[in-house]
Design an enzyme around this catalytic site. Structure first.
Site, PDB file in Angstrom:
ATOM      1  N   CYS A   2       0.822  -1.206   0.000  1.00 20.36           N
ATOM      2  CA  CYS A   2       0.000   0.000   0.000  1.00 20.36           C
ATOM      3  C   CYS A   2       0.862   1.264   0.000  1.00 20.36           C
ATOM      4  O   CYS A   2       1.952   1.287   0.565  1.00 20.36           O
ATOM      5  CB  CYS A   2      -0.889   0.025   1.238  1.00 20.36           C
ATOM      6  SG  CYS A   2      -1.915  -1.434   1.460  1.00 20.36           S
ATOM      7  N   ARG A  27       4.603  -0.591  -6.540  1.00 22.85           N
ATOM      8  CA  ARG A  27       4.561  -1.370  -5.302  1.00 22.85           C
ATOM      9  C   ARG A  27       3.506  -2.469  -5.346  1.00 22.85           C
ATOM     10  O   ARG A  27       3.532  -3.380  -4.528  1.00 22.85           O
ATOM     11  CB  ARG A  27       4.272  -0.443  -4.113  1.00 22.85           C
ATOM     12  CG  ARG A  27       5.365   0.573  -3.864  1.00 22.85           C
ATOM     13  CD  ARG A  27       4.876   1.678  -2.951  1.00 22.85           C
ATOM     14  NE  ARG A  27       4.698   1.226  -1.589  1.00 22.85           N
ATOM     15  CZ  ARG A  27       5.541   1.479  -0.591  1.00 22.85           C
ATOM     16  NH1 ARG A  27       6.642   2.149  -0.820  1.00 22.85           N
ATOM     17  NH2 ARG A  27       5.290   1.049   0.622  1.00 22.85           N
ATOM     18  N   TRP A  72      -3.307  -2.669  -1.246  1.00 20.23           N
ATOM     19  CA  TRP A  72      -3.094  -4.091  -1.511  1.00 20.23           C
ATOM     20  C   TRP A  72      -3.870  -4.834  -0.431  1.00 20.23           C
ATOM     21  O   TRP A  72      -3.572  -4.721   0.749  1.00 20.23           O
ATOM     22  CB  TRP A  72      -1.608  -4.422  -1.454  1.00 20.23           C
ATOM     23  CG  TRP A  72      -1.267  -5.807  -1.880  1.00 20.23           C
ATOM     24  CD1 TRP A  72      -1.076  -6.265  -3.145  1.00 20.23           C
ATOM     25  CD2 TRP A  72      -1.020  -6.939  -1.011  1.00 20.23           C
ATOM     26  NE1 TRP A  72      -0.742  -7.596  -3.128  1.00 20.23           N
ATOM     27  CE2 TRP A  72      -0.706  -8.044  -1.833  1.00 20.23           C
ATOM     28  CE3 TRP A  72      -1.054  -7.120   0.380  1.00 20.23           C
ATOM     29  CZ2 TRP A  72      -0.415  -9.295  -1.320  1.00 20.23           C
ATOM     30  CZ3 TRP A  72      -0.770  -8.372   0.895  1.00 20.23           C
ATOM     31  CH2 TRP A  72      -0.452  -9.448   0.043  1.00 20.23           C
ATOM     32  N   ASN A  97      -1.552   2.253   5.828  1.00 23.44           N
ATOM     33  CA  ASN A  97      -0.731   1.111   5.410  1.00 23.44           C
ATOM     34  C   ASN A  97      -0.502   0.226   6.614  1.00 23.44           C
ATOM     35  O   ASN A  97      -0.293   0.721   7.720  1.00 23.44           O
ATOM     36  CB  ASN A  97       0.640   1.565   4.895  1.00 23.44           C
ATOM     37  CG  ASN A  97       0.580   2.272   3.578  1.00 23.44           C
ATOM     38  OD1 ASN A  97      -0.470   2.372   2.963  1.00 23.44           O
ATOM     39  ND2 ASN A  97       1.716   2.802   3.138  1.00 23.44           N
ATOM     40  N   GLY A  98      -0.478  -1.099   6.406  1.00 21.53           N
ATOM     41  CA  GLY A  98      -0.153  -2.005   7.497  1.00 21.53           C
ATOM     42  C   GLY A  98      -1.352  -2.813   7.967  1.00 21.53           C
ATOM     43  O   GLY A  98      -2.377  -2.903   7.293  1.00 21.53           O
ATOM     44  N   GLU A 480      15.407 -19.687  -7.478  1.00 14.00           N
ATOM     45  CA  GLU A 480      15.047 -18.339  -7.912  1.00 14.00           C
ATOM     46  C   GLU A 480      14.406 -18.361  -9.300  1.00 14.00           C
ATOM     47  O   GLU A 480      13.456 -17.625  -9.574  1.00 14.00           O
ATOM     48  CB  GLU A 480      16.288 -17.441  -7.896  1.00 14.00           C
ATOM     49  CG  GLU A 480      16.102 -16.070  -8.516  1.00 14.00           C
ATOM     50  CD  GLU A 480      15.091 -15.183  -7.791  1.00 14.00           C
ATOM     51  OE1 GLU A 480      14.747 -14.125  -8.351  1.00 14.00           O
ATOM     52  OE2 GLU A 480      14.631 -15.543  -6.681  1.00 14.00           O
ATOM     53  N   LYS A 484      10.652 -16.983 -10.228  1.00 12.18           N
ATOM     54  CA  LYS A 484      10.369 -15.988 -11.265  1.00 12.18           C
ATOM     55  C   LYS A 484       9.274 -16.481 -12.207  1.00 12.18           C
ATOM     56  O   LYS A 484       8.372 -15.724 -12.572  1.00 12.18           O
ATOM     57  CB  LYS A 484      11.636 -15.676 -12.059  1.00 12.18           C
ATOM     58  CG  LYS A 484      12.610 -14.789 -11.350  1.00 12.18           C
ATOM     59  CD  LYS A 484      12.075 -13.370 -11.224  1.00 12.18           C
ATOM     60  CE  LYS A 484      12.723 -12.637 -10.071  1.00 12.18           C
ATOM     61  NZ  LYS A 484      12.284 -13.047  -8.751  1.00 12.18           N
ATOM     62  N   GLU A 487       5.890 -16.414 -10.429  1.00 11.35           N
ATOM     63  CA  GLU A 487       5.465 -15.060 -10.076  1.00 11.35           C
ATOM     64  C   GLU A 487       4.760 -14.353 -11.224  1.00 11.35           C
ATOM     65  O   GLU A 487       3.736 -13.697 -11.021  1.00 11.35           O
ATOM     66  CB  GLU A 487       6.682 -14.207  -9.687  1.00 11.35           C
ATOM     67  CG  GLU A 487       7.157 -14.343  -8.262  1.00 11.35           C
ATOM     68  CD  GLU A 487       8.313 -13.405  -7.984  1.00 11.35           C
ATOM     69  OE1 GLU A 487       8.223 -12.628  -7.019  1.00 11.35           O
ATOM     70  OE2 GLU A 487       9.313 -13.425  -8.730  1.00 11.35           O
ATOM     71  N   HIS A 503      14.166 -39.290  -5.320  1.00 13.17           N
ATOM     72  CA  HIS A 503      13.527 -39.387  -4.007  1.00 13.17           C
ATOM     73  C   HIS A 503      12.125 -38.791  -4.029  1.00 13.17           C
ATOM     74  O   HIS A 503      11.615 -38.397  -2.972  1.00 13.17           O
ATOM     75  CB  HIS A 503      14.396 -38.701  -2.951  1.00 13.17           C
ATOM     76  CG  HIS A 503      15.719 -39.355  -2.767  1.00 13.17           C
ATOM     77  ND1 HIS A 503      15.870 -40.565  -2.120  1.00 13.17           N
ATOM     78  CD2 HIS A 503      16.964 -38.993  -3.186  1.00 13.17           C
ATOM     79  CE1 HIS A 503      17.154 -40.904  -2.125  1.00 13.17           C
ATOM     80  NE2 HIS A 503      17.833 -39.968  -2.764  1.00 13.17           N
ATOM     81  N   LYS A 602       5.283  -5.059  -4.480  1.00 12.68           N
ATOM     82  CA  LYS A 602       6.725  -4.849  -4.572  1.00 12.68           C
ATOM     83  C   LYS A 602       7.376  -4.776  -3.191  1.00 12.68           C
ATOM     84  O   LYS A 602       8.365  -5.423  -2.930  1.00 12.68           O
ATOM     85  CB  LYS A 602       7.008  -3.559  -5.349  1.00 12.68           C
ATOM     86  CG  LYS A 602       8.498  -3.266  -5.542  1.00 12.68           C
ATOM     87  CD  LYS A 602       9.150  -4.322  -6.397  1.00 12.68           C
ATOM     88  CE  LYS A 602      10.638  -4.098  -6.566  1.00 12.68           C
ATOM     89  NZ  LYS A 602      11.276  -5.236  -7.257  1.00 12.68           N
TER      90      LYS A 602
END
Length: 607
Positions: A2, A27, A72, A97-98, A480, A484, A487, A503, A602
């Protein structure tokens, strides 16, 4: 996550609010809104569309006082009712925010007092509490009302508040989420990110934990957590919005992938040798007493830490543990004052990583180091040592250049600790610095392989699942790469240490399962070739990122990308770039929102 923008001025501030939100779009958000004071009334506009839609709604608005927000969703689905700003009795408007952890306990007494809740958010509790204090005990003093309410809130938050009968006043508060004051000529601003207001001000005061601030066009008053008047340092901040510089790239992510050679060059600029002072004036003393390392991070930064574990144990001979920050802070640990705590974050505001740092310090850990990309971040202010990467603004939600510059700094840390322990010879130091300096050139050669990855993406875009394999130092790079792909393309992807295939994961392999293999020419290559044969024997199709001197040839079911000759310890930095490009171009083929993938943000400033 946010974003907050607020302004009070002697001129129309609506364009400032909209531009601030536009600068915060990177963000991540799912709704946005604005509240302004116009002709003695609070006027709101909210949308679950983009900021451009909000701009169209507000073309006829003008005001000298207002607050704005990108949301968000945490509490309540993304819709106009849950979008900020929230109001109480058309007297108080607030953005937040939060997360307020005790909102349910606070909500019940408000219901009993007759307050009506129209949203599912925790934020609506705050705005009603401010209204209650403002119209009650604080008798029209908005600053005092916010101070009183602040003491009742539990959680991480930043807020900005205006009142219908306070024509030139904004009050803000922060605890756990960032908030900055911008000072202008006949105008003052609040924002969660300096970038949001940098077009209007480059003179900033960063609020500290527990601060409450009141701004008017001409004044700025700050009190700390104990309600004592304080004067936070004035900083000149030069940040630039890069939206006009996107061309010739289609998306910020692509632009940022191709900016990596320059970002790395900037990060190591001026480094002629390995010196403890790179990490701070007291680094030499602190490093001499280090006997182990604990790296705390989330997401992509966590995989950077996992890569560094191999470097630190092999070259500095230091036992190293890497933990997901949100797990570390909630388990019992055995503190050791000889441990160097390393926190890694692009924004320096990642809530779980900050909380993990504070938890470590509460346990007695004093040897702390932050690796971060934002010089004004909370994290840099709360550690004994720091190194700021110089990746520049990263707008794409999926981190690329921040990741590779983090790896560079972690490698510098490895060399520095090795030297402090007498394990780095002058020859080895010179060779390592030379390899770092040549790294941008080597990356340019990797970026030139983009056409092959575009072709691979055509195949990947038709799949629903993918496996990524790596061994040793390159296993975190496979992780990683899988992150990606999932995402931004929304393809389910998982990474495994290649030796783990038999395994369990081998049961998933069919001709419909592409298997990406990170295959540098190192001592594990022959082992990895055997794992690749296991895949081929089950009909799996391999996509191999190999060094040119690894001599892996294309054949039926095996596609090979030949990188430059093996780059030694720094090889992971080269091998991650093709995985970034593969994810990017696969997402482009599938038509997803590359820079703003669904459900993600973000800067993750909530737990």
């Amino acid at each position: 996550m946010c974003g907050i923008v607020a302004a009070t001025a002697n001129r129309n501030i609506v364009p400032v609010l909209i531009e601030g939100l536009r600068r915060l779009e990177y963000r991540g958000y799912d709704s946005c809104g604005v509240a302004v004071l116009r002709q003695g009334e609070l006027v709101r506009a909210r949308t679950t569309s983009r900021v451009i839609d909000l701009a169209e709604q507000t073309t006829q608005l003008d005001s000298t006082l207002g607050i704005a927000h990108t949301r968000w969703a945490t509490h309540g689905k993304p819709d106009n009712i849950n979008a900020h700003p929230h109001t109480s009795h058309n007297l108080i408007a607030l953005v937040h925010n939060g997360i307020i952890e005790n909102y349910e306990a606070l909500r019940q007494p408000l219901l009993e007092a007759g307050y009506i809740f129209v949203s599912q958010t925790d934020t609506e509790v705050i705005v009603h509490l401010v209204h209650q204090a403002y119209t009650g005990a604080q008798k029209g003093n908005l600053f005092a009302a916010v101070q009183a309410v602040r003491a009742r809130l539990r959680g991480a938050y930043a807020i900005a508040v205006i009142a219908r009968d306070q024509a030139h006043r904004v009050v803000g508060a922060r605890a756990g989420s960032p908030l900055v004051v911008g000072l202008g000529e006949d105008a003052h601003y609040l924002a969660s990110d300096a970038l949001a207001i940098s077009a209007s001000s480059n003179q900033m005061r960063y609020l500290e934990e527990g601060d409450v601030v009141e701004i008017t066009p001409d004044t700025c008053t700050i009190v700390d957590h104990a309600n004592r008047l304080v004067d936070r340092p004035l900083c000149k901040v030069n940040v630039h919005h890069q939206s006009a510089e996107l061309l010739p790239y289609r998306h910020y992510m692509q632009k940022e992938i191709f900016e990596q050679p320059q970002a790395i060059a900037n990060t190591i600029e001026g480094i002629e040798g390995i010196d403890s002072d790179l990490f701070g004036a007291n680094a030499k003393t602190i490093f001499m007493g280090v006997e182990r390392v604990l790296i705390l991070a989330c997401g992509t930064s966590y995989y950077a830490g996992c890569t560094a574990k191999y470097w630190l144990e092999a070259q500095a001979k230091l036992p190293t543990q890497v933990e997901i920050a949100s797990e570390y802070r909630y388990r019992d640990t055995v503190p050791d004052p000889a441990t160097l705590i390393v926190v890694v974050s692009q924004s320096g505001e990642t809530a779980d990583t900050l909380a993990a740092l504070r938890h470590a310090k509460a346990l007695g850990h004093q040897k702390t180091l932050a690796i971060c990309n934002v010089h004004s971040s909370t994290m840099l202010r709360e550690t004994a040592l720091s190194f700021m990467t110089r990746a520049g603004v990263e707008i794409g939600v999926a981190s690329t250049k921040a990741f590779t510059t983090q790896l560079v700094v972690l490698y510098l840390l490895t060399l520095t600790l090795a030297k402090a322990r007498g394990l780095l010879s002058a020859t080895a130091e010179a060779q390592a610095v030379a390899a770092l300096r040549h790294l941008p050139t080597a990356l340019q050669a990797v970026l030139a392989l983009e056409p092959t990855l575009i072709a691979w993406a055509q195949e990947f875009a038709t799949k629903d699942n993918a496996l990524f394999l790596g061994r040793g130092l390159h296993y975190p790079i496979a992780q990683e790469g899988a992150l990606k792909l999932k995402e931004i393309s929304y393809i389910h992807a998982e990474a495994y240490a290649a030796g783990e295939l038999k395994h369990g994961p081998l049961a998933l392999v069919t001709e419909r399962m592409p298997v990406v293999t990170v295959a540098p020419n190192n001592i594990l290559l022959e082992k990895l070739k055997s794992n690749m044969q296991e895949v081929r024997a089950r009909g799996g199709v391999l996509y191999v990122c190999s060094d040119i001197d690894g001599h892996i040839k294309e054949s039926e079911g095996i596609h090979v990308l030949h990188l430059p000759a093996h780059y030694g310890a720094l090889s992971p930095i080269l091998h991650v770039v093709p995985l970034q490009l593969l994810a990017y171009h696969t997402a482009c083929v599938r038509g997803t929102d590359v820079d703003k993938p669904r459900n993600l943000a973000k800067s993750v400033t909530v737990e």
